[in-house]
Design an enzyme around this catalytic site. Structure first.
Site, PDB file in Angstrom:
ATOM      1  N   ASP A   1       0.854  -1.225   0.240  1.00 46.39           N
ATOM      2  CA  ASP A   1       0.095   0.038  -0.211  1.00 46.39           C
ATOM      3  C   ASP A   1       0.954   0.985   0.010  1.00 46.39           C
ATOM      4  O   ASP A   1       2.107   1.228   0.350  1.00 46.39           O
ATOM      5  CB  ASP A   1      -0.895  -0.054   1.058  1.00 46.39           C
ATOM      6  CG  ASP A   1      -1.865  -0.948   1.281  1.00 46.39           C
ATOM      7  OD1 ASP A   1      -2.306  -1.608   0.219  1.00 46.39           O
ATOM      8  OD2 ASP A   1      -2.662  -1.267   2.313  1.00 46.39           O
ATOM      9  N   THR A   2       0.317   2.557  -0.553  1.00 46.77           N
ATOM     10  CA  THR A   2       1.109   3.625  -0.610  1.00 46.77           C
ATOM     11  C   THR A   2       1.706   3.957   0.908  1.00 46.77           C
ATOM     12  O   THR A   2       2.702   4.454   0.719  1.00 46.77           O
ATOM     13  CB  THR A   2       0.215   4.761  -0.923  1.00 46.77           C
ATOM     14  OG1 THR A   2      -0.159   4.516  -2.401  1.00 46.77           O
ATOM     15  CG2 THR A   2       0.970   6.157  -1.096  1.00 46.77           C
TER      16      THR A   2
END
Length: 219
Positions: free
Chosen positions: A55-56
């Site tokens: 995930d970012t």
């Protein structure tokens, strides 16, 4: 931005991905991992390719393949669950107990109001996470996860539904940014890939500064 190299050989790189850097290009535009792949060639003809996703917000170990054959082998390793990973997570609360296994299948839902998210659902895809309590941090807890599967948002949903509290800073499954947590507090701590006839790929990402600021200690 310079991306630290945690492991390097002729077919693989493991980088320490910083929180805030998307692996895939965002729909709204902006920088992503792709903007840095040219600098990660290090004399090789091809740019490396990310084998999996983080995930970012998630920092830590990200495996890149340096050629198509290596990419195919690493993809098979993930499919065969031959990749061992650990994650450190700050839980916004305390779990009941000190260790265990969470088995909650996950499915994707979406709505116009909230966008998409993952939920625990009996008809979803199987998802298994092992966990242990590392230390208490006042109102929070440091958890080490060892996921068997790699479903989207698996650890974030397993924290909420399996441990009874979301990850600190999680904007989707929790209360969002908090004091000392401007992002979802999840860190891909280590990664290991066995290879037939070759030295295993092993990497460990150092503890991020925002984890240290919350009182997380090394070791």
């Amino acid at each position: 931005m310079t991306l630290p190299i945690l492991y390097e050989d002729g077919e693989a790189l493991v980088i320490d991905k910083p929180a805030g850097l998307p692996v895939d290009p965002p729909r709204k535009g902006g920088p992503s991992l792709g903007h840095h792949l040219g600098a990660l060639r290090f004399g090789f003809q091809r740019e490396p390719v990310a084998v999996h996703r983080l995930d970012t917000d998630t920092s830590g170990c990200l495996l890149l393949a340096r050629n198509p054959k290596a990419l195919a082998r690493f993809n098979r390793a993930f499919e065969d669950r031959a990749v061992a990973k650990t994650y450190l997570a700050v839980l916004a609360g305390h779990p009941a107990g000190t260790q265990g296994t969470i088995e909650l299948a996950l499915a994707k839902i979406s709505s116009a109001e909230k966008g998409w998210r993952m939920i625990a659902a009996k008809k979803g895809k199987p998802a298994v996470s092992h966990w242990e309590l590392v230390e208490r941090l006042g109102p929070y807890s440091l958890i080490r996860f060892r996921p068997e599967t790699g479903r989207t948002h698996q650890l974030r949903v397993h924290a909420l539904k399996g441990l009874g509290a979301p990850l600190l800073g999680d904007p989707i499954y929790g209360a969002g940014p908090a004091a000392g947590a401007r992002r979802t507090m999840l860190h891909a701590e280590s990664l290991a890939v066995t290879r037939a006839g070759k030295t295993p790929i092993t990497a460990q990402a150092p503890l991020p500064a925002d984890f240290r600021a919350l009182g997380v200690s090394d070791g």
